[in-house]
Design a protein around this motif. Structure first.
Motif, short mmCIF file in Angstrom:
data_model
loop_
_atom_site.label_atom_id
_atom_site.label_comp_id
_atom_site.label_asym_id
_atom_site.label_seq_id
_atom_site.Cartn_x
_atom_site.Cartn_y
_atom_site.Cartn_z
N GLU A 112 0.82 -1.21 0.00
CA GLU A 112 0.00 0.00 0.00
C GLU A 112 0.86 1.27 0.00
OE1 GLU A 112 -2.85 0.60 3.31
OE2 GLU A 112 -3.72 -1.23 2.44
N ALA A 113 1.89 1.25 0.84
CA ALA A 113 2.77 2.42 0.94
C ALA A 113 3.51 2.64 -0.39
CB ALA A 113 3.77 2.25 2.08
N VAL A 114 3.91 1.54 -1.03
CA VAL A 114 4.61 1.65 -2.32
C VAL A 114 3.65 2.22 -3.37
CG1 VAL A 114 5.68 0.31 -4.18
CG2 VAL A 114 6.34 -0.11 -1.80
N ALA A 115 2.39 1.75 -3.34
CA ALA A 115 1.40 2.27 -4.30
C ALA A 115 1.17 3.76 -4.06
CB ALA A 115 0.09 1.49 -4.16
N ASP A 116 1.12 4.16 -2.79
CA ASP A 116 0.93 5.58 -2.47
C ASP A 116 2.13 6.40 -2.95
OD1 ASP A 116 -0.18 7.93 -1.09
OD2 ASP A 116 1.53 7.64 0.27
N ALA A 117 3.34 5.84 -2.76
CA ALA A 117 4.55 6.55 -3.22
C ALA A 117 4.52 6.71 -4.74
CB ALA A 117 5.80 5.77 -2.79
N ALA A 118 4.06 5.67 -5.45
CA ALA A 118 3.98 5.76 -6.92
C ALA A 118 2.99 6.85 -7.33
CB ALA A 118 3.59 4.41 -7.51
N ARG A 119 1.86 6.92 -6.60
CA ARG A 119 0.87 7.98 -6.90
C ARG A 119 1.48 9.35 -6.68
NH1 ARG A 119 -2.91 4.43 -4.66
NH2 ARG A 119 -2.58 5.23 -2.56
N ARG A 120 2.25 9.47 -5.61
CA ARG A 120 2.90 10.75 -5.34
C ARG A 120 3.85 11.13 -6.48
NH1 ARG A 120 3.40 12.45 0.36
NH2 ARG A 120 1.78 11.35 1.48
N LEU A 121 4.63 10.15 -6.94
CA LEU A 121 5.55 10.42 -8.06
C LEU A 121 4.77 10.89 -9.29
CD1 LEU A 121 8.03 7.41 -7.77
CD2 LEU A 121 8.54 9.80 -7.26
N ARG A 122 3.64 10.23 -9.55
CA ARG A 122 2.82 10.60 -10.72
C ARG A 122 2.28 12.01 -10.58
NH1 ARG A 122 1.71 5.10 -11.29
NH2 ARG A 122 0.15 5.10 -9.66
N SER A 123 2.02 12.45 -9.33
CA SER A 123 1.48 13.80 -9.17
C SER A 123 2.59 14.84 -9.00
CB SER A 123 0.49 13.84 -8.00
OG SER A 123 1.20 13.69 -6.80
N GLY A 124 3.81 14.44 -9.28
CA GLY A 124 4.91 15.42 -9.31
C GLY A 124 5.60 15.63 -7.98
N GLN A 125 5.29 14.76 -7.00
CA GLN A 125 5.98 14.88 -5.71
C GLN A 125 7.27 14.05 -5.71
OE1 GLN A 125 3.31 14.58 -2.18
NE2 GLN A 125 1.71 14.36 -3.73
N VAL A 126 8.04 14.29 -4.66
CA VAL A 126 9.32 13.60 -4.49
C VAL A 126 9.15 12.60 -3.35
CG1 VAL A 126 11.66 14.07 -3.63
CG2 VAL A 126 10.64 15.56 -5.35
N VAL A 127 9.72 11.39 -3.48
CA VAL A 127 9.68 10.41 -2.38
C VAL A 127 11.06 9.81 -2.18
CG1 VAL A 127 7.25 9.79 -2.78
CG2 VAL A 127 9.03 8.43 -3.82
N ALA A 128 11.37 9.46 -0.95
CA ALA A 128 12.66 8.81 -0.67
C ALA A 128 12.43 7.30 -0.58
CB ALA A 128 13.24 9.35 0.63
N PHE A 129 13.37 6.54 -1.14
CA PHE A 129 13.20 5.08 -1.18
C PHE A 129 14.56 4.40 -1.04
CE2 PHE A 129 14.82 4.30 -5.50
CZ PHE A 129 14.77 5.57 -6.04
N PRO A 130 14.54 3.14 -0.56
CA PRO A 130 15.81 2.43 -0.37
C PRO A 130 16.29 1.80 -1.67
CG PRO A 130 13.97 1.05 0.33
CD PRO A 130 13.38 2.37 -0.10
N THR A 131 17.60 1.72 -1.83
CA THR A 131 18.19 0.87 -2.87
C THR A 131 19.24 0.01 -2.15
OG1 THR A 131 20.16 2.06 -3.60
CG2 THR A 131 18.03 2.86 -4.47
#
Ligand code: TXA
Ligand code: MG
Length: 318
Positions: free
Chosen positions: A10-29
């Motif tokens: 769910e959190a990953v899906a929300d992060a993807a939505r944020r990216l689509r709406s032009g927001q920035v998200v931090a994620f692990p690699t």
């Protein structure tokens, strides 16, 4: 405070939505945490530069989920790229190639080339799959500070950004930034721009010759705030006897270090050392000593060469 969220579906899906709406998200690699934005959204990319305080001439790496997706941003893909990605992707290897016109200037700091890599971390891969396009991401630190290897490091760095979410994927397994290799030269050898976990020996096995004279000078950000010094194992005892300062000593055997100095013990395997290095530099900074003394590792091949590169950057010797 940036918001730490466990990286559930769910959190990953929300992060993807944020990216689509032009927001920035931090994620692990698997290397370090990244501060991601849609590669094709200029204003989202500008937000990355603003949040980081990143110099506008320092280009970003585009993270992709596959060779196919890489080919949506690069305009050249030869047999060398095929062989490299067959061996090292997903993984800590960034390939610098000519970009296509559709990639905005903000994704490459105005350059005609773009760095691409497929990260080998389940959360990064899930985010790329959900988002469905390339994600441009520098390391998720403020410019001039060490790269983050935990979600908490990111949250601390962006303490005054309540809207930023940080997908928490635990501690980064490798702990050092990717190897950056320029493969724009069709005839000459590929050129190493930044050493990483994929070693020069690994690259030579695939490509033969690699030009290592092109490793860039260290931009700020690879060093702790406390002055740090690299000392050979044979000179350590002598160095610790000099002066009256209290040091914090990053070394293999803390029993060698007399009081009043503080110590941070490092593992003897290269993989474990690399994974601990930035965290140990952060701890050394927080220890409040006047100087950090780092014992030089005994070896300089394979991953140890990259560790030495980061130690030189951390101590300002290039
Ligand atoms: O492991 C990593 O590479 C991490 C994770 C998040 O993927 N990212 C990272 O990004 O370390 P950053 O922005 O902190 O470092 C990227 C490096 C910089 O030294 C940049 O100059 C170089 O890659 N780079 C990116 N695109 C380039 C290009 N088109 N030409 C030359 N160098 C490039
Ligand atoms: Mg960085």
């Amino acid at each position: 405070m940036a918001r730490l969220v466990e990286a559930t579906d769910e959190a990953v899906a929300d992060a993807a939505r944020r990216l689509r709406s032009g927001q920035v998200v931090a994620f692990p690699t698997e290397t370090v945490y990244g501060l991601g934005a849609d590669t094709f959204n200029p204003s989202a990319l500008e937000t990355v530069y603003r949040l980081k305080g990143r110099p506008p001439d320092n280009p970003l790496i585009a993270h992709v989920d596959s060779t196919d997706q890489a080919q949506h941003v690069v305009g050249q893909w030869d047999d060398r790229c095929e062989r490299l990605v067959a061996r090292f992707w997903p993984g800590p290897l960034t390939l610098v190639l000519p970009k296509i016109d559709r990639v905005p200037a903000q994704a490459t700091a105005g350059r005609e080339t773009i760095g691409v890599r497929a990260p080998a971390h389940p959360v990064a891969m899930a985010l790329l799959a959900r988002f469905g396009g390339p994600i441009s991401a520098p390391s998720a630190n403020r410019s001039g500070h060490l790269s983050p290897t935990t979600a908490a490091h990111v949250a601390e760095a962006f303490a005054d950004e309540p809207d930023l979410i940080v997908l928490d994927g635990g501690r980064c397994e490798l702990g050092l930034e990717s190897t950056v290799l320029d493969v724009t030269t069709p005839s000459g050898p590929a050129r190493l721009l930044r050493p990483g976990s994929v070693s020069v020996e690994d690259l030579r096995e695939v490509l033969g010759e690699i030009d290592c004279s092109t490793v860039g000078p260290s931009p700020p950000g690879y060093a702790p705030s406390t002055p740090a010094e690299l000392v050979g194992a044979d000179d350590l005892d002598e160095r610790l006897r000099q002066g009256t300062d209290q040091f914090v000593v990053i070394c293999f055997d803390p029993a060698r270090v007399p009081s009043p100095h503080q110590t941070i013990a490092m593992p003897s395997s290269a993989q474990a050392y690399a994974a601990r290095l930035y965290e140990s530099l952060r701890e050394a900074d927080a220890a409040g000593a006047g100087r950090i003394i780092i014992e030089e590792p005994p070896r300089s091949d394979g991953l140890w060469a990259t560790i030495r590169d980061r130690l030189r950057r951390a101590t300002g010797c290039q």
